[in-house]
Design a protein around this motif. Structure first.
Motif, mmCIF file in Angstrom:
data_model
loop_
_atom_site.group_PDB
_atom_site.id
_atom_site.type_symbol
_atom_site.label_atom_id
_atom_site.label_comp_id
_atom_site.label_asym_id
_atom_site.label_seq_id
_atom_site.Cartn_x
_atom_site.Cartn_y
_atom_site.Cartn_z
ATOM 1 N N MET A 89 -11.881 7.839 -12.533
ATOM 2 C CA MET A 89 -12.171 8.620 -11.337
ATOM 3 C C MET A 89 -11.429 9.958 -11.318
ATOM 4 S SD MET A 89 -12.105 5.559 -8.485
ATOM 5 C CE MET A 89 -12.345 6.712 -7.127
ATOM 6 N N PHE A 90 -10.184 9.971 -11.773
ATOM 7 C CA PHE A 90 -9.355 11.179 -11.616
ATOM 8 C C PHE A 90 -8.852 11.757 -12.936
ATOM 9 C CE2 PHE A 90 -8.771 8.588 -7.790
ATOM 10 C CZ PHE A 90 -9.213 9.467 -6.812
ATOM 11 N N GLY A 91 -9.237 11.165 -14.037
ATOM 12 C CA GLY A 91 -8.770 11.681 -15.317
ATOM 13 C C GLY A 91 -7.292 11.342 -15.544
ATOM 14 N N GLU A 92 -6.537 12.281 -16.160
ATOM 15 C CA GLU A 92 -5.135 12.020 -16.475
ATOM 16 C C GLU A 92 -4.289 11.796 -15.231
ATOM 17 O OE1 GLU A 92 -3.658 15.165 -18.872
ATOM 18 O OE2 GLU A 92 -4.952 14.717 -20.593
ATOM 19 N N ALA A 93 -4.675 12.329 -14.107
ATOM 20 C CA ALA A 93 -3.916 12.119 -12.861
ATOM 21 C C ALA A 93 -4.092 10.707 -12.331
ATOM 22 C CB ALA A 93 -4.365 13.127 -11.798
ATOM 23 N N GLY A 94 -4.999 9.913 -12.930
ATOM 24 C CA GLY A 94 -5.245 8.569 -12.428
ATOM 25 C C GLY A 94 -4.085 7.604 -12.643
ATOM 26 N N VAL A 95 -3.282 7.846 -13.712
ATOM 27 C CA VAL A 95 -2.175 6.920 -14.017
ATOM 28 C C VAL A 95 -1.126 6.919 -12.911
ATOM 29 C CG1 VAL A 95 -0.328 6.379 -15.617
ATOM 30 C CG2 VAL A 95 -2.572 7.022 -16.480
ATOM 31 N N PRO A 96 -0.565 8.081 -12.507
ATOM 32 C CA PRO A 96 0.414 8.049 -11.420
ATOM 33 C C PRO A 96 -0.192 7.592 -10.092
ATOM 34 C CG PRO A 96 -0.129 10.322 -12.015
ATOM 35 C CD PRO A 96 -0.719 9.446 -13.060
ATOM 36 N N ILE A 97 -1.480 7.949 -9.869
ATOM 37 C CA ILE A 97 -2.118 7.487 -8.631
ATOM 38 C C ILE A 97 -2.246 5.970 -8.643
ATOM 39 C CG2 ILE A 97 -4.240 7.555 -7.281
ATOM 40 C CD1 ILE A 97 -4.657 10.406 -8.243
ATOM 41 N N ALA A 98 -2.656 5.396 -9.771
ATOM 42 C CA ALA A 98 -2.783 3.938 -9.886
ATOM 43 C C ALA A 98 -1.427 3.258 -9.705
ATOM 44 C CB ALA A 98 -3.384 3.575 -11.247
ATOM 45 N N THR A 99 -0.379 3.871 -10.271
ATOM 46 C CA THR A 99 0.967 3.301 -10.141
ATOM 47 C C THR A 99 1.393 3.255 -8.668
ATOM 48 O OG1 THR A 99 1.590 4.138 -12.325
ATOM 49 C CG2 THR A 99 3.373 3.539 -10.820
ATOM 50 N N LEU A 100 1.176 4.353 -7.952
ATOM 51 C CA LEU A 100 1.566 4.421 -6.545
ATOM 52 C C LEU A 100 0.770 3.436 -5.698
ATOM 53 C CD1 LEU A 100 3.132 5.775 -4.255
ATOM 54 C CD2 LEU A 100 1.328 7.522 -4.153
ATOM 55 N N VAL A 101 -0.565 3.422 -5.900
ATOM 56 C CA VAL A 101 -1.417 2.545 -5.091
ATOM 57 C C VAL A 101 -1.098 1.078 -5.356
ATOM 58 C CG1 VAL A 101 -3.804 1.799 -4.703
ATOM 59 C CG2 VAL A 101 -3.262 4.238 -4.884
ATOM 60 N N MET A 102 -0.973 0.707 -6.632
ATOM 61 C CA MET A 102 -0.722 -0.695 -6.966
ATOM 62 C C MET A 102 0.672 -1.133 -6.522
ATOM 63 S SD MET A 102 -3.405 -1.998 -8.066
ATOM 64 C CE MET A 102 -2.656 -3.574 -8.486
ATOM 65 N N THR A 103 1.650 -0.214 -6.587
ATOM 66 C CA THR A 103 3.000 -0.571 -6.104
ATOM 67 C C THR A 103 2.967 -0.913 -4.628
ATOM 68 O OG1 THR A 103 4.069 0.835 -7.762
ATOM 69 C CG2 THR A 103 5.365 0.237 -5.812
ATOM 70 N N LEU A 104 2.263 -0.102 -3.845
ATOM 71 C CA LEU A 104 2.167 -0.364 -2.405
ATOM 72 C C LEU A 104 1.413 -1.659 -2.127
ATOM 73 C CD1 LEU A 104 1.447 3.235 -1.039
ATOM 74 C CD2 LEU A 104 3.563 1.922 -0.844
ATOM 75 N N LEU A 105 0.288 -1.856 -2.830
ATOM 76 C CA LEU A 105 -0.511 -3.066 -2.601
ATOM 77 C C LEU A 105 0.250 -4.329 -2.987
ATOM 78 C CD1 LEU A 105 -4.049 -1.891 -3.833
ATOM 79 C CD2 LEU A 105 -3.271 -2.223 -1.471
ATOM 80 N N VAL A 106 0.900 -4.296 -4.147
ATOM 81 C CA VAL A 106 1.654 -5.471 -4.600
ATOM 82 C C VAL A 106 2.836 -5.735 -3.675
ATOM 83 C CG1 VAL A 106 3.116 -6.367 -6.449
ATOM 84 C CG2 VAL A 106 0.940 -5.275 -7.000
ATOM 85 N N LEU A 107 3.564 -4.671 -3.309
ATOM 86 C CA LEU A 107 4.737 -4.838 -2.450
ATOM 87 C C LEU A 107 4.363 -5.444 -1.099
ATOM 88 C CD1 LEU A 107 7.771 -4.324 -1.897
ATOM 89 C CD2 LEU A 107 7.120 -2.055 -1.064
ATOM 90 N N ILE A 108 3.299 -4.913 -0.481
ATOM 91 C CA ILE A 108 2.954 -5.346 0.876
ATOM 92 C C ILE A 108 2.211 -6.677 0.870
ATOM 93 C CG2 ILE A 108 1.638 -4.761 2.956
ATOM 94 C CD1 ILE A 108 2.140 -1.800 2.270
#
Length: 428
Positions: A89-108
């Motif tokens: 969806m976002f190209g190379e910027a997808g990795v940090p976005i995925a890290t942030l989103v998954m960290t929040l989802l897993v944590l909560i």
């Protein structure tokens, strides 16, 4: 940014994996926080879920290993899928976005939420997840065993060892009792009684006995009329009899036996034969554990024993009541002689007899004075001061002020105690 149908299915898969992650996280918390005593009770009531829970928590290493395996497996898979979706969806910027989103989802949703519920309802959740977790642990047992072997081998290479529990079962129970007392779930009297039961294995008879200087003994060769009169006026029911010397104990006179024979003799004490009435003395070493002595009292159906040291010298006596008092506290009846032990004073000081046991003082005042080197408060002062104090001297140790009030010969008979302000603040 493009969105394709496979991304929707992948997103749904990620949500399912997060649900599995939450399941594993909540199960771990519930199974480690559940009450083992409660599960044992339910198992005795034929609850098969409780039996599975007990099987799981009895092999805690395999349980934790299996849950961690499953949890890490789904978390890593979910993170990998999320990275693929966001990269598309976002190209190379997808990795940090995925890290942030998954960290929040897993944590909560996979950590905090399920673990919060599990901590609030550990027994209910442990019973609910026992079957699937049991199946999962059994299926992946070979993998978990291999991981455990690798971990232990690595620790050995590093010079570290994996030992069993640091605390014994008794220490764990004692810690639980103290914890519930601090939280208000167990009142002080119940805590003292439960702790007293556990202490029976750690105490010896010389720590609870009546010292020989406080014993009431009678010369068996004195006139029988005088002996009977003194025995019947004594507040005790079991009286040691000696001949020639107080170290030479020849028998125990039980007042009930004496009263029965006196009745048979028509009240004429001159007709009594003390030799035929007395019972054989029972001598025990001073190093006997209280629990062992309690068992011996029950087996022999006796309530009274004479305590001797390694040289056979009389040290004192111990009774069944002395041992029971270590559990339930002081027991007094209408024949007991009132002895001042621990008396609070209006000025905040505590008036204490020198012969008061340290354990009794700790119980009464909820203090923690050490009793390793001395049995009585006077003994503690002498041990710490390394001298026999004079009246009027003041000492401070273990966060308590000790003021000597009275001394008779080489014995401290009375003192005043007060908790030091610094110690009180530290306790608070």
């Amino acid at each position: 940014m493009t969105f394709e149908p496979w991304m929707a299915w992948t997103g749904l898969g990620i949500l399912c994996l997060l649900a599995f992650s939450g399941f594993f996280s909540g199960s771990e918390t519930a199974l480690t926080a559940t009450s083992k005593a409660r599960m044992l009770t339910l198992e005795k009531e034929k609850d098969h879920r409780a039996r599975r829970v007990n099987l799981l928590i009895n092999d805690r290493e395999s349980l934790i290993g299996g849950i961690l395996l499953g949890n890490n497996l789904v978390n890593i898979l979910a993170a990998s899928l999320a990275s693929a979706v966001f990269l598309a969806m976002f190209g190379e910027a997808g990795v940090p976005i995925a890290t942030l989103v998954m960290t929040l989802l897993v944590l909560i949703f996979a950590e905090v939420l399920p673990k919060t519920y599990a901590l609030s309802n550990p027994d209910r959740m442990a019973l609910a997840v026992s079957l699937p977790i049991r199946i999962f642990v059994m299926l992946f047992a070979p993998v978990v065993a291999a991981v455990q072997w690798l971990v232990r081998a690595t620790l050995r290479i590093l010079g570290l060892s994996v030992e069993g529990p640091v605390l014994s079962a008794h220490d764990e129970i004692r810690g639980q009792i103290d914890l519930h007392h601090q939280e208000g779930g167990v009142v002080k009297t119940d805590r003292d009684m439960l702790g007293g039961v556990l202490d029976l294995r750690e105490l010896t008879v010389d720590e609870v006995m009546v010292h020989r200087k406080s014993l009431v003994m009678f010369d068996i060769d004195q006139p029988v009329e005088q002996l009977v009169a003194d025995a019947l006026s004594c507040p005790h029911t079991r009286l040691p009899l000696y001949r020639d010397d107080t170290e030479n104990i020849v028998g125990i006179l039980h007042v009930r036996d004496l009263a029965r024979e006196l009745h048979n003799a028509g009240g004429d004490s001159s007709k009594l034969d003390i030799e035929s009435i007395k019972r054989e003395p029972w001598f025990i070493p001073e190093t006997t554990e209280l629990l062992e002595q309690l068992t011996a009292f029950r087996q022999k159906r006796e309530h009274f024993a004479l305590v001797v040291d390694e040289y056979g010298a009389l040290m004192g006596v111990v009774t069944l009541e002395d041992i029971i008092e270590e559990i339930v506290g002081e027991i007094e009846d209408e024949h007991d002689v009132t002895v001042e032990g621990v008396t609070p004073l209006p000025d905040g000081f505590i008036l204490v007899d020198g012969g008061a046991p340290i354990r009794d003082v700790n119980r009464a005042l909820d203090w923690e004075l050490p009793d390793d080197e001395a049995v009585t408060i006077a003994g503690l002062v002498i041990h710490e001061a390394q001298t026999i104090p004079e009246a009027g001297q003041i000492f401070r140790f273990h966060g308590v002020q000790f003021e000597i009030l009275e001394r008779r010969r080489n014995q401290i008979t009375r003192m005043r105690l007060k908790k030091e302000p610094e110690a009180e603040d530290a306790d608070d």
